[in-house]
Scaffold this motif. Structure first.
Motif, short mmCIF file in Angstrom:
data_model
loop_
_atom_site.label_atom_id
_atom_site.label_comp_id
_atom_site.label_asym_id
_atom_site.label_seq_id
_atom_site.Cartn_x
_atom_site.Cartn_y
_atom_site.Cartn_z
N UNK B 290 53.50 22.85 -11.53
CA UNK B 290 52.74 23.66 -12.38
C UNK B 290 52.45 22.97 -13.53
N UNK B 291 53.26 21.99 -14.17
CA UNK B 291 53.09 20.93 -15.24
C UNK B 291 52.18 19.86 -14.89
N UNK B 292 52.61 19.40 -13.67
CA UNK B 292 51.87 18.14 -13.05
C UNK B 292 50.50 18.52 -12.95
N UNK B 293 50.31 19.54 -12.32
CA UNK B 293 48.92 19.87 -12.08
C UNK B 293 47.96 20.29 -13.18
N UNK B 294 48.71 20.83 -14.31
CA UNK B 294 48.08 21.30 -15.49
C UNK B 294 47.84 19.94 -16.34
N UNK B 295 48.48 18.84 -16.31
CA UNK B 295 48.42 17.66 -17.05
C UNK B 295 47.31 17.03 -16.36
N UNK B 297 44.78 18.33 -14.74
CA UNK B 297 43.62 18.98 -15.08
C UNK B 297 43.13 18.63 -16.45
N UNK B 298 43.81 18.47 -17.28
CA UNK B 298 43.30 17.89 -18.63
C UNK B 298 42.32 16.46 -18.75
N UNK B 299 42.86 15.88 -17.71
CA UNK B 299 42.29 14.45 -17.98
C UNK B 299 41.31 14.11 -17.25
N UNK B 300 40.90 15.17 -16.20
CA UNK B 300 39.59 14.65 -15.28
C UNK B 300 38.38 15.21 -16.00
N UNK B 301 37.37 14.25 -15.68
CA UNK B 301 36.02 14.56 -16.03
C UNK B 301 35.20 15.06 -14.80
N UNK B 302 35.79 15.24 -13.62
CA UNK B 302 34.84 15.60 -12.63
C UNK B 302 35.26 17.17 -12.39
N UNK B 303 34.24 18.05 -12.65
CA UNK B 303 34.80 19.33 -12.79
C UNK B 303 35.41 19.93 -11.52
N UNK B 304 35.21 19.19 -10.34
CA UNK B 304 35.90 20.08 -9.21
C UNK B 304 37.40 19.44 -9.28
N UNK B 305 37.61 18.52 -9.73
CA UNK B 305 39.06 17.63 -9.79
C UNK B 305 39.70 18.55 -10.90
N UNK B 306 39.14 18.58 -12.12
CA UNK B 306 39.80 19.56 -12.95
C UNK B 306 40.12 20.78 -12.38
N UNK B 307 39.32 21.45 -11.68
CA UNK B 307 39.70 22.69 -11.22
C UNK B 307 40.84 22.79 -10.04
N UNK B 308 40.85 21.48 -9.35
CA UNK B 308 41.70 21.10 -8.14
C UNK B 308 43.20 21.11 -8.89
N UNK B 309 43.25 20.41 -10.10
CA UNK B 309 44.44 20.38 -10.84
C UNK B 309 44.97 21.51 -11.21
N UNK B 542 44.89 7.64 -24.38
CA UNK B 542 46.24 7.24 -24.60
C UNK B 542 46.72 6.75 -23.07
N UNK B 543 47.96 6.41 -23.19
CA UNK B 543 48.62 6.11 -21.99
C UNK B 543 48.62 7.47 -21.20
N UNK B 544 48.94 8.33 -21.56
CA UNK B 544 49.15 9.27 -20.67
C UNK B 544 47.91 10.13 -20.11
N UNK B 545 47.03 10.03 -20.74
CA UNK B 545 45.63 10.30 -20.34
C UNK B 545 45.16 9.70 -19.33
N UNK B 546 45.51 8.07 -19.61
CA UNK B 546 45.01 7.28 -18.51
C UNK B 546 45.91 7.52 -17.10
N UNK B 547 47.06 7.79 -17.46
CA UNK B 547 48.05 8.09 -16.03
C UNK B 547 47.49 9.45 -15.48
N UNK B 548 47.13 10.34 -16.27
CA UNK B 548 46.63 11.53 -15.93
C UNK B 548 45.48 11.37 -15.14
N UNK B 549 44.49 10.59 -15.68
CA UNK B 549 43.37 10.25 -14.73
C UNK B 549 43.44 9.99 -13.49
N UNK B 550 44.60 8.90 -13.42
CA UNK B 550 44.87 8.42 -11.84
C UNK B 550 45.86 9.40 -11.41
N UNK B 551 45.69 10.71 -11.51
CA UNK B 551 46.48 11.83 -10.98
C UNK B 551 48.03 11.44 -11.14
#
Lengths: 549, 631
Positions: B290-295, B297-309, B542-551
């Motif tokens: 639940x934390x993994x998916x939420x994080x 979801x915060x970083x995705x710019x693709x609307x569907x991928x944000x929803x997938x998170x 940030x580092x976390x954002x970049x990591x989150x963008x790469x799932x």
């Protein structure tokens, strides 16, 4: 000649004349056979009296109606309880009406009906001079390549005689598994064999090959019949009777009144062993068991494909029915003698069929060897010598016959300029060109291979289970090994169809009439239904698994 | 009544068969056939539901035995269906939401020339999922389970001409296989432990088995659930699965597929109740996901991928609740149903936005869409309020119960799990507000593409709007309907059981804390994306954002550990295979081939030699028979 006998000869005239009692015939119980025979006779009359143009339609109509009526009669008898509680021996001891008879007769009739559809197909061969033609020679009597053949083709003749021939063959097959004395057995054997020999010679294309196949089949069939007849004579000498029940009593030693005229030979075990071995050999020839199988590939390849399909399915059903009755009703008392021999036959049949099939390059020959291997699998069930053995063989035969007819029906569809393209190399890439036909054929091949969710799996499972329960576990091991070998060449055809590049001048897939489509659809449907939900039919076969004695 | 259960599955199955084999002549009506059969299934479901409501709570189980498949002593594989309150809930969700998605797809896929096939696959998906939830034994459930896997493969890769879609389908299939293996092992373990895999014997005798075995079964079931429900560590397929058409995403995320894992765990509750270690593993997986998916979801710019998170995260809530045992089962399912409404609504809304924006998915190229597509804005907005847990809407009731239950677990575990759930609520509020603001508020940011075509955002056709509106209504009212008077609890309790935990904090405190988290999340999002204009190109972050963008580097992790490791393992296995196994196999094959070639020569075509062979055979037969007697 003793004096008493001489005396009686001279005094016969003086004795009061005793009326020979009229035989009691239960027409109702024999109705399936009688309907088919009657229809065959009507077919002969149609050939004699109807104009050529309308014969085809009349013949197809009569045959379909007859087969449906006969099947209805079988169902009627079965629902009246003739398969279970009311099972008995009819026609003065000649015919048994019981579960196995009715089940096999039903199977033969349905297989015959589906086979008839492929016989009646007239859209595959290109029209000859504006006339629609089927797979059979324009005029069977004309010499291949002669002027009279050309004239017959030009006139648009077709051999509509195949329909009565088919009905005669079916009638013989109906009697064969229910024959309850050795003479009826032999007559039935000839009644269904002779039309088959003829039909094998009737191919429209490749006529020389077809005629060669027919001659071979006839010669070897006659040879096998001679063995059978000799065996019957020896058994008569042994038991003093051709009746199954009577012979069984002598084998068991429960007979009390010994005919003084036969006292010298009666109960002589050498006669029993020789006689039964020879009769069994004749039946093994018909089912195509090794080493009596060698006619199978040549005949399957040469015969017109609809005939091959029908023959491969229905002959096997009838012959295994007769074999079962012989071994279970007549010879259970000597099963310790025949079981080891049948073990050996089953093993070499399974292995031989599967191994030789590997290097085949013609699809019809491949299927022929596959049918040999299947004969071996069914023999494993026969050897179980139990009620389960009977019912598993019945189930196997029902599933197998529809797969076979369906598979050969697909073979008729793949054609090139020379007629059917049966060489395997031509089937390469068929899945790309005609995915549906290739997929259907793949279903049949998977059923042959015994993959779950097809009737082949359910049947093989039932047969092997019965064999293992009947103390033939090593046979099951051999069966599984040969199934694995067999799976190789079935899957190889699937791989060839779906994963090879199609050849530029490959065959085309003809669009058949609804007749062949129906035959193939029935094949697929039965294969899947018996594979996914076999229980109802297993129960049916199990109910039908008791022979009347 | 029982026969209706079979019809329930038969209707979409028939649709799939007709549509997939019917050929082009059905192209013009195919989509309506599919939709009608799906709706028919829903109607059957409703009739059964009314029937169940008319019975006493204890008698609300219908069993329909169809046939036995090859029964052998001790091995009973029956095609038997079980309809009880749990499966009924799923049936209504699957067919109801599924039918709405069918309807929506009529409009969404209008210009796709393979629309008939698409509807065939959708029907197949429904049929497989219905089989999964209606099966009365694990083996039949497994059939449905694999059917769902197949249908998802076909649908994710529906636009197979795109390499990315084909790859995504393959990835989903492969990752799911890992989970499937868990399920098959679990079934085998059940068979050896209980001698059966029917629900009745397994679940009622669960307590009699040793805890070790139960833990093993439970962990294998959890592995299976992780695969289908995209839980850590088998979550990586879910984001890529967005390559499928948007209605597919809605179907996978809301009504089918990902809910299967939750169903499996809740259905097998008796096993988990008796295996606390396995249960703990379930809660850990849920909380981490639940934390993994939420994080993510915060970083995705693709609307569907944000929803997938977000889906991953919400399913994490359900798995967490299911892991809590009887205090959580009911709420896991309740959240599943409410989530079905709002997530389907959100996806259909996202699809509607894409429909109007020439299939653009980058939220940085949206902005200010609320005036262009008001219906989509309102329905999406209601779904948004529901998912963040706005008081009174569906998500508020169901999520709040899960957080309470997590605290009620008690001890340190309770505090950790409850804390994770609370934190998750805050992050949910943040990323969903971000999606909302970037899409519908602010300035328009779309540009003409290289061909000079500028998107003309417009509202979608009515056939797409109706399902969105219906789902929005569900998102608003479902939670209240279920929670007030504990209706859902009473409905489901006879199947799943229920017990109240002993929460160290009062319910009102939890609700208050949740509200605070919600406000904090929304506030941060507003500060970042509402007050300031959204840059059209994503900042480096940030580092976390970049990591989150790469799932969160999941694919990199899989690549390094599994792919590389796997490659080494395969290479050594291939070596063994080539030298040793192939040697034996090829040797055998060559042996049989040679034998075959030699035996083949016996078949020389001369009738005379055939006759000799028959004669020899007959002689042997006779000799052997006589010999047997002599011996």
């Amino acid at each position: 000649m003793s004096t008493a006998a001489v005396h009686s000869l001279w005094t016969t005239a003086a004795d009061p004349i005793t009326k020979i009692p009229a035989p009691k015939i239960e027409y109702g119980q024999l109705s399936p056979t009688l309907i088919v025979l009657g229809a065959a006779l009507v077919g002969v009359l149609i050939e004699a009296f109807l104009p050529r143009k309308s014969r085809y339609y009349a013949q197809v109509f009569v045959s379909v109606v007859a087969l449906c009526a006969a099947f209805a009669a079988v169902v009627g008898l079965a629902s009246d309880g003739y398969g279970t509680t009311k099972a008995h021996i009819a026609a003065m001891g000649a015919i048994a009406v019981d579960g196995p008879s009715l089940f096999l007769q039903g199977t033969i009739l349905l297989a015959g009906l589906v086979g008839l559809f492929t016989f009646a197909e007239r859209r595959l061969d290109p029209a000859a001079h504006g006339n629609r033609v089927d797979s059979f020679a324009a005029q069977a009597a004309s010499v291949p390549g002669s002027d009279s053949e050309k004239a017959a083709v030009k006139a648009g003749f077709t051999t509509t005689e195949v329909f009565p021939l088919l009905l005669f063959a079916i009638a013989g097959m109906l009697v064969f598994p229910s024959a309850n004395d050795l003479l009826t057995l032999f007559v039935a054997l000839e009644v269904f064999s002779l039309p088959l020999y003829l039909m094998c010679a009737l191919a429209r294309r490749k006529r020389l090959m077809s005629q060669e196949a027919a001659v071979k089949y006839f010669l070897l069939g006659a040879f096998a019949s001679a063995f059978t007849l000799f065996g019957i004579a020896l058994l008569y000498g042994y038991a003093g009777s051709v009746s199954y029940a009577r012979i069984a009593q002598v084998v068991d030693g429960t007979i009390t009144n010994i005919d003084p005229a036969l006292a010298n030979t009666m109960g002589n075990d050498a006669l029993l062993l020789l006689g039964s071995a020879l009769i069994v050999m004749g039946l093994l020839f018909k089912v195509g068991a090794v080493p009596f199988h060698m006619w199978t590939p040549d005949v399957y390849q040469g015969a017109p494909t609809p005939v091959t399909g029908f023959m491969a399915a229905a002959t096997k059903v009838a012959a295994f029915g007769a074999l079962l009755r012989l071994l279970y009703v007549v010879l259970p008392g000597m099963r310790w003698d025949w079981r080891p021999v049948m073990w050996a036959v089953a093993i070499i049949t399974m292995l031989g069929g599967a191994i030789v099939a590997i290097t085949q390059t013609d699809i019809k020959r491949l299927l022929a060897y596959s049918s040999i291997a299947h004969a071996g699998f069914i023999l494993a069930g026969v050897i179980a010598t139990s009620k389960d053995g009977v019912s598993s063989v019945l189930f196997y035969l029902a599933g197998y016959s529809f797969v076979t007819i369906g598979a050969f029906a697909v073979v008729t569809l793949v054609r090139d300029a020379g007629g059917e393209a049966t060489h395997l190399s031509k089937w390469a890439g068929l899945g790309r060109r005609s995915p549906l036909v290739a997929a259907v054929f793949a279903v049949f091949l998977l059923a042959f291979a015994g993959i779950p969710l097809t009737s082949g799996f359910a049947g093989k499972f039932a047969v092997f289970k019965a064999a293992a329960d009947g103390g033939a576990a090593p046979l099951v091991v051999v069966g599984v090994i040969s199934s694995a070998i067999a799976a190789f060449f079935y899957i190889r055809v699937i791989v060839l169809m779906f994963f090879s590049e199609p050849k530029p001048e490959g065959p085309t897939v003809a669009v058949p009439s609804p007749l062949t489509m129906a035959a193939i659809a029935v094949g697929v449907a039965v294969t899947l239904v018996l594979g996914v939900a076999p229980q109802y039919f297993l129960d049916l076969a199990s109910q039908a698994g008791v022979f009347v004695r | 009544m029982e026969n209706l259960i079979a019809l329930l599955i038969a209707a979409p199955l028939l649709g799939a068969a007709v549509l997939l084999t019917g050929g082009r002549r059905l192209d013009r009506v195919g989509h309506w056939i599919g939709t009608l059969l799906s709706a028919a299934s829903f109607v059957f479901g409703l009739i059964l539901f009314v029937d169940l409501l008319g019975k006493n709570a204890e008698h609300r189980t219908l069993i329909k035995h169809l046939f036995s498949w090859v029964p052998v002593a001790g091995f009973q594989a029956d095609a038997t269906f079980r309809l009880d309150q749990l499966s009924m809930t799923f049936v209504l969700l699957i067919t109801g939401v599924g039918s709405l998605i069918h309807l929506y797809s009529v409009g969404y896929m209008e210009h796709d020339e393979r629309r008939r096939r698409f509807f065939g696959y959708l029907n197949l998906f429904l049929a497989a999922m219905l089989l999964l939830v209606l099966a009365d034994n694990y083996l039949l459930l497994y059939v449905g389970w694999e059917g769902v896997g197949l249908a998802s493969y076909l649908l994710i890769g529906f636009w197979q001409h795109k390499p990315s879609a084909a790859t995504a389908a393959k990835k989903a299939f492969l990752v799911n296989r890992v989970g499937d293996m868990g399920l098959s092992i679990a079934i085998m373990l059940m068979f050896t432990t209980f001698g059966s895999f029917a629900f009745g014997p397994v679940l009622s005798h669960a307590t009699q088995a040793s805890e070790g075995k139960l833990t093993a079964i439970g962990l294998m079931l959890l592995l299976a659930a992780c695969g289908k429900s995209a839980q850590v560590p088998l979550q990586s397929w879910l984001g890529d699965a967005m390559e499928g058409p948007t209605p597919v995403s809605a179907l996978i995320h809301a009504a089918t597929m990902v809910t299967a894992g939750v169903y499996l765990i809740v259905r097998s509750g008796a096993v988990f109740n008796a295996a606390p270690d396995a249960q703990l593993a379930v809660t850990v997986v849920g909380a981490v996901t639940l934390l993994f998916g939420a994080i993510v979801g915060c970083a995705k710019d693709d609307i569907k991928k944000a929803l997938a998170g977000s889906t991953m995260s919400q399913i994490g809530y359900m798995v967490l609740a299911a892991g809590l045992g009887p205090i959580g089962y009911v709420f896991a399912i309740m959240h599943l149903v409410t989530h079905g409404f709002f997530k389907a609504g959100l996806f259909l809304g996202a699809g509607s936005v894409m429909h109007g924006m020439n299939d653009e998915v980058d939220m940085r190229k949206y902005g200010g869409l609320r005036t262009y597509m008001p219906v989509t804005f309102i329905t999406f907005g209601l779904g948004y309020l529901a998912i963040i847990g706005f008081p009174g809407l569906s998500g508020f009731f169901s999520k709040d119960k899960i957080i309470e239950a997590a605290f009620a677990k008690g001890g340190t575990e309770g505090w950790i799990l409850g804390g994770a759930a609370l934190l998750g609520a805050a992050i949910t509020a943040f990323y969903m507000t971000r999606v909302m603001l970037m899409t519908f508020f602010g300035e328009k940011r779309w540009q003409p593409d290289e061909n000079g075509n500028e998107p003309h955002p417009h509202e979608s056709p009515r056939v797409m709007r109706i399902p969105m509106i219906v789902l929005a209504v569900g998102s608003v009212f479902a939670g209240g309907l279920f929670s007030i008077g504990d209706r859902f609890l009473h409905w489901l309790e006879p199947v799943t059981g229920h017990s109240e935990g002993h929460s160290p904090v009062s319910a009102w405190t939890v609700t208050g804390a949740t509200m605070v988290c919600l406000l904090v999340g929304v506030g941060i999002a507003w500060a970042q994306y509402g007050r300031k204009p959204v840059p059209a190109v994503a900042p480096r972050g940030s580092l976390l954002t970049r990591a989150a963008r790469r799932d969160l580097l999941q694919d990199d992790f899989n690549h390094v550990v599994l792919v590389r490791g796997g490659e080494h393992l395969t290479r050594s296995l291939v070596y063994v295979d080539h030298t040793l196994v192939d040697g034996v196999v090829n040797g055998t094959a060559a042996g049989f081939g040679g034998l075959s070639g030699r035996l083949r020569r016996l078949q020389n075509g001369f009738a005379r030699s055939y006759a000799v062979s028959m004669f020899g055979g007959a002689a042997l037969l006779v000799a052997a028979t006589l010999l047997m007697r002599a011996v």
